[in-house]
Motif scaffolding. Structure first.
Motif, PDB file in Angstrom:
ATOM      1  N   LYS A 326       0.642  -1.252   0.193  1.00 45.01           N
ATOM      2  CA  LYS A 326      -0.300  -0.444   0.300  1.00 45.01           C
ATOM      3  C   LYS A 326       0.647   1.404   0.114  1.00 45.01           C
ATOM      4  O   LYS A 326       0.496   2.442  -0.835  1.00 45.01           O
ATOM      5  N   VAL A 327       2.219   1.267   0.862  1.00 44.36           N
ATOM      6  CA  VAL A 327       2.702   2.413   0.980  1.00 44.36           C
ATOM      7  C   VAL A 327       3.705   2.224  -0.495  1.00 44.36           C
ATOM      8  O   VAL A 327       3.599   3.542  -0.868  1.00 44.36           O
ATOM      9  N   ILE A 411      -2.956   0.537   7.205  1.00 44.14           N
ATOM     10  CA  ILE A 411      -1.034   0.698   6.932  1.00 44.14           C
ATOM     11  C   ILE A 411      -0.142   0.654   7.948  1.00 44.14           C
ATOM     12  O   ILE A 411       0.523  -0.179   8.500  1.00 44.14           O
ATOM     13  N   ILE A 412      -0.299   1.511   8.278  1.00 48.73           N
ATOM     14  CA  ILE A 412       0.248   2.027   9.642  1.00 48.73           C
ATOM     15  C   ILE A 412       0.366   1.435  10.655  1.00 48.73           C
ATOM     16  O   ILE A 412       1.395   0.769  11.050  1.00 48.73           O
ATOM     17  N   LEU A 415       2.236  -1.958   9.363  1.00 51.34           N
ATOM     18  CA  LEU A 415       3.671  -1.364   9.449  1.00 51.34           C
ATOM     19  C   LEU A 415       4.399  -1.286  11.117  1.00 51.34           C
ATOM     20  O   LEU A 415       4.778  -1.758  11.267  1.00 51.34           O
TER      21      LEU A 415
END
Lengths: 802, 226
Positions: A326-327, A411-412, A415
């Motif tokens: 995604k990043v 995402i965050i 991760l």
């Protein structure tokens, strides 16, 4: 992009070998079931489709008082209808000859599959000939057409056309005029020998049965409209015959117009929708088609559930990848596509594996199903293409939830390594799917148990006669006049307890004759009704030989010369005739105005398979030569049979000695139940395997997730047992819920199935509880394998890795 | 002006109380700057970086990126914006373990729908430039930390972003490897790439032209390097 998807899919499958193996094996088993059952269904659904204009071909049948249905009509019906109605393009008739002895020079065999047909019969059904002209082959009397197998059997490599065969020692030989080619498909009959009907059927009678009559209607004809015209033919042809044969008034006979109904049955619906007593072969059943299709789909669903469950459960492993992608700019859709291509790839592998399995299992499947499928059938594009589309759909269906689930990770948090991979709703979905799997498995376990219980019940039920050590000698008519002498000789043997000459053997229901009859006593009674009764021709020793108890009166005896006009009824017949008071001494009148007086009543015995209710049966003295029943009393059956055989041969019988035992005949009578039982057990086995594999994967994962918790608990003093229980509890609860779901469904289904049987078992709570315990045990063993491993591990180790 | 944050707030609600993650942030970044963000754990450094990188939302305030208002954009627009202009480097490298070095670097290009031939040329260029051609067929687990971070940076730069965001890029590296990475950043910055890095180390922060100190979710002070 696609290449990239598949590359990473491949590497992921390789990396998670346990996961991939469980999924691929499960899905492969599912696909194998679907393919095999698909082949079975394809064959079942395509009976009678190859003849030209098959949709316009009908079989003329009779509906008698909406009670009795016959697949056959009388001799005159076919030609008569063709002459009366221009809508009928052509008609052809067939007589099933049953068993005949066929001889060529010194080779003689008993043939079971022989019939006589009108000269245009083969053309009507578009049956192809390998040799000979289909248009003319059966024009001459005493000509016949044989199958390839027959040709090889009798003539080896010689050309059969022009050679002659003798049938049942007839003086006039039959000339072979053609050889059948391989059939392009299945028909609802399958004969090895088609004999020309010739002039055999010139009479013009209408009120009997026995002739299979096929009518080909002109295209566009509405069969309903044609059927509406049939009563006028009944009035013209059937009524006078009834009046004559039954000796009733015209008005009485005219009642037949409403009760004697000709109707048309499309040949394409015969195989799956017709189950008259006089079918040309044992037909399939549309009900089983549904059951099998449903089973195949369920097995596939179970395998698909494994994929969904294991994917979401192990999703934590993939969460980092999702975050990175995604990043790097991947959209949600691209991720979904990626995960879907993974599941599609996996199902594709499973499919390839399943083709291999089909190849290996096909002989066993053919044996089980009675089909003759070839492997190449599955490689035809008409099969392979839909199969591949199906595989693709399964892949998408199994993968869609995990794909959405995985691609929606934040995402965050992923991760940062936060464990948000399994929200509560997903856990609940996973649990529901496990419940579903076990509900299906438990349902199948119960079904299997019930089917076998019913089967055993039928095999062991009190039949009302003694079937043990009762040997049937087939084709006793081959002895001609010597049957009685042979019987006397048998009786001299001390190992033989009793002998009776009769072709009517309980169990084999197909060769029972029948007649219309009414009780004379009730002649003036308004309620007098004519009933259809089954008829046994027996000799004096029938009852003794089979140990059938007499209820009142007596059985036939040589001491009474009038016994040739006497009958013995069973209890059901007495009730059906509506005879009040003591039936002994009263009379019944049968078709053709024959009067018989009742000398005795026997207790009801099961002269039909237990599927059917005991009907009204009348026994009559008669030279029903054709069979013998020998009651033996010896442990040394082998020697006795050898002795009987040499006796048979000493009488110069016109055919070979053949025998079997009543008890063995049961096996063939209940073949379809036996088959259902086998198929159910197979599916049960498969569903348990698949469900257990899924549970194994899930529990392995759940256990791995809780390694630290287990470590802490052990440090705090938990025992191995406590830890195992802790880890297994959740799954055991799921199986219990599955059990609760499965019970009412199964109860409903199996009661419905049992309705088919006139004599049936109660399902009983024991069956359900046994099935539940079995499933629970299986689940517990599967789960605890993992749990025990985790519980006995050294806690120091698991805590250090944290 | 590359980007500008005006009165930006971000918070979470815990037990009815707002806990601020970012509080009244005002920040302008010009093209070609090299900014180091410093501050104690929990002061909001990473959150700020994520907000700038459009990976995270904020609750109040304005964010202009290349004169476009990010706060008014939908997720899809944001994604296409950062796909084009922003590259990320992480402390834990975050390479995909199932992909080779070459494939890891190639992945962002795949998501930009570039043709295979173009991708090949670009990846080859960057492998060359970072001196890792010989490692292109290895998997991340076969590399040392420094090498992995090099791949991570190569991957971040492959799409030629204007802005490179680095969250403690040297946090998992030894000092020698860290120094190499910082030198590389300086070099990139000279070529015109704007860099914002989060760091704990004074030494590394000094590579930047500007240092922003965060404390308790707000910008405490700013200092320009001498």
């Amino acid at each position: 992009m696609i290449k990239n998807y598949f590359k990473i899919a491949w590497r992921n499958l390789w990396k998670n070998k346990t996961f991939s193996t469980i999924n691929i094996i499960g899905l492969a088993v599912g696909f194998t079931c679907c393919l095999l059952i698909g082949g079975f269904l394809y064959s079942e659904l395509n009976y009678d489709t190859f003849p030209d204009g098959a949709k316009n071909i009908y079989r003329a049948e009779i509906n008698l008082e909406n009670k009795d249905f016959y697949s056959t009509v009388d001799v005159g019906v076919g030609p008569g209808m063709k002459a009366a109605f221009p809508e009928i393009e052509s008609q052809a008739r067939l007589i099933n000859w049953g068993q005949k002895f066929v001889r060529y020079e010194d080779k003689e065999f008993k043939e079971n599959s022989i019939c006589a047909v009108d000269s245009n019969f083969l053309q009507l059904f578009s049956i192809p000939l390998q040799k000979g002209d289909v248009k003319t082959a059966l024009n001459e009397p005493f000509s016949l057409v044989i199958s390839k197998d027959m040709a090889t059997k009798y003539f080896g490599n010689d050309d059969p056309v022009g050679k002659t065969l003798t049938i049942n020692n007839s003086t006039n030989p039959f000339k072979v005029t053609g050889v059948l080619a391989t059939m392009p498909g299945d028909l609802h009959f399958n004969f090895d020998i088609y004999v020309a009907m010739g002039n055999q059927l010139k009479v013009n009678t209408w009120s009997n049965v026995g002739i299979y009559t096929y009518l080909k209607l002109k295209p566009g004809t509405d069969p309903k409209k044609l059927e509406a015209k049939f009563p006028q033919l009944v009035a013209k042809n059937v009524v006078p015959e009834v009046q004559r044969d039954m000796g009733v008034s015209l008005a009485e006979a005219q009642k037949s117009i409403n009760t004697f109904i000709f109707y048309l049955k499309p040949i394409q619906s015969i195989h799956l929708h017709s189950s008259n007593k006089d079918e040309l072969q044992v037909n399939g059943s549309i009900k089983y088609i549904y059951i099998f299709a449903a089973l195949a789909v369920f097995i596939l669903l179970l395998a698909g559930v494994n994929f969904t469950n294991l994917s979401t459960a192990t999703s934590i492993k993939r969460s980092k990848e999702v975050g990175i992608r995604k990043v790097m700019g991947s959209g949600k859709q691209q991720l979904i596509r990626q995960f879907l291509s993974e599941s599609v790839l996996l199902t594709l592998f499973a499919f390839i594996l399943s083709l291999g399995l089909v190849y290996l299992l096909l002989p066993y499947f053919n044996n089980l199903s009675g089909k003759h499928l070839f492997f190449v059938f599955f490689l035809k594009y008409t099969i392979l293409l839909p199969a591949l589309i199906g595989v693709f759909l399964v892949g998408v269906l199994a993968g869609i939830y995990p794909a959405f689930f995985l691609s929606s990770f934040n995402i965050i948090s992923v991760l940062k390594g936060k464990n948000n991979a399994a929200p509560h709703s997903t856990n609940r979905l996973r649990s529901s799917l496990v419940v579903f799997q076990f509900a299906v498995s438990i349902t199948l376990i119960i079904c299997t148990m019930v089917v076998y219980k019913q089967l055993r019940y039928m095999q062991n039920a009190a039949l009302g006669y003694d079937s043990s050590q009762a040997m049937i000698i087939n084709d006793a008519y081959l002895l001609g006049k010597d049957q009685d002498a042979f019987k006397q000789q048998l009786l001299k043997d001390s190992r033989v307890e009793n002998v009776t000459i009769s072709r009517n053997v309980p169990v084999a229901s197909n060769d029972i004759g029948g007649t219309q009859a009414f009780a004379k006593d009730n002649l003036d009674n308004e309620s007098r009704s004519e009933i259809h009764i089954d008829k046994y021709f027996v000799d004096y020793d029938y009852l003794k030989t089979l140990n059938i108890p007499v209820k009142s009166g007596r059985f036939f005896s040589k001491d009474f010369s009038t016994d040739s006009f006497a009958v013995v009824l069973n209890e059901t017949a007495v009730k059906a005739f509506g005879i009040s008071g003591d039936p002994i001494g009263k009379s019944i009148i049968t078709s053709g105005q024959h009067e018989y007086h009742i000398i005795g009543v026997v207790k009801d015995f099961h002269y039909m398979p237990l599927r059917e209710k005991i009907g009204p049966l009348v026994m009559q003295l008669g030279n029903n030569y054709g069979g013998m029943i020998v009651k033996v009393k010896t442990a040394d059956i082998g020697n006795l049979i050898a002795a009987i055989k040499s006796g048979w041969e000493s009488f110069n019988a016109k055919g070979p000695f053949s025998y079997n035992f009543i008890d063995d005949r049961f096996a063939s009578v209940y073949k379809s139940e036996e088959r259902t039982g086998k198929i159910f057990s197979l599916f049960t086995f498969l569903s348990i395997i698949i469900a257990s594999m899924g549970l194994f994967g899930l529990s392995a994962f759940a256990t791995a997730q809780r390694t630290k918790e287990i470590g802490v608990r052990k440090v705090l003093g938990a025992t191995v047992t406590q830890v195992v229980l802790l880890l297994s509890k959740e799954f055991v609860v799921m199986v219990m819920i599955a059990f609760i779901v499965a019970v009412p469904i199964t109860w409903f289904i199996m009661n419905k199935w049992l309705q088919e049987f006139a004599y049936r078992i109660d399902i009983g709570w024991i069956t359900f509880i046994a099935a539940g315990i079995l499933a629970l045990l299986l689940a517990f063993v599967t789960v605890s394998m993992q749990a025990i491993k985790a519980a006995i591990a050294n806690p120091v180790k698991s805590l250090r890795t944290e | 002006m590359l980007l500008q944050l005006k009165n930006l707030f971000k918070w979470v609600t815990v037990g009815g109380n707002r806990v601020f993650l970012l509080k009244d942030i005002n920040l302008s970044v010009k093209e070609g700057e090299f900014i180091s963000v410093m501050g104690p754990s929990g002061s909001g450094k990473s959150t700020l970086l994520n907000v700038i990188g459009m990976l995270d939302h904020f609750d109040e305030g304005e964010y202009d990126f290349l004169h476009e208002s990010v706060h008014k954009m939908k997720d899809k627009q944001k994604a296409s914006l950062y796909k084009q202009y922003i590259g990320f480097v992480f402390q834990q490298y975050h390479l995909i373990d199932e992909l080779t070095v070459y494939e890891n670097i190639e992945t962002p290009l795949i998501y930009q729908d570039l043709k295979t031939s173009e991708r090949k040329a670009m990846v080859a260029d960057i492998l060359d430039r970072f001196n890792i051609v010989g490692k292109k067929d290895l998997f991340p687990t076969q590399l040392s930390g420094g090498q992995q971070q090099l791949v991570g940076i190569a991957r971040a730069l492959i799409a030629k972003p204007k802005l490179l965001l680095a969250d403690e890029p040297t946090g998992n590296l030894n000092s020698k490897q860290g120094e190499e990475i910082m030198n590389l950043f300086t070099e990139l910055n000279k070529e015109g790439v704007t860099i914002i890095q989060v760091t704990h180390s004074e030494k590394n922060a000094a590579y930047g032209s500007r240092i922003i100190n965060l404390l308790d979710a707000r910008i405490e002070n700013e200092q320009t390097a001498s």
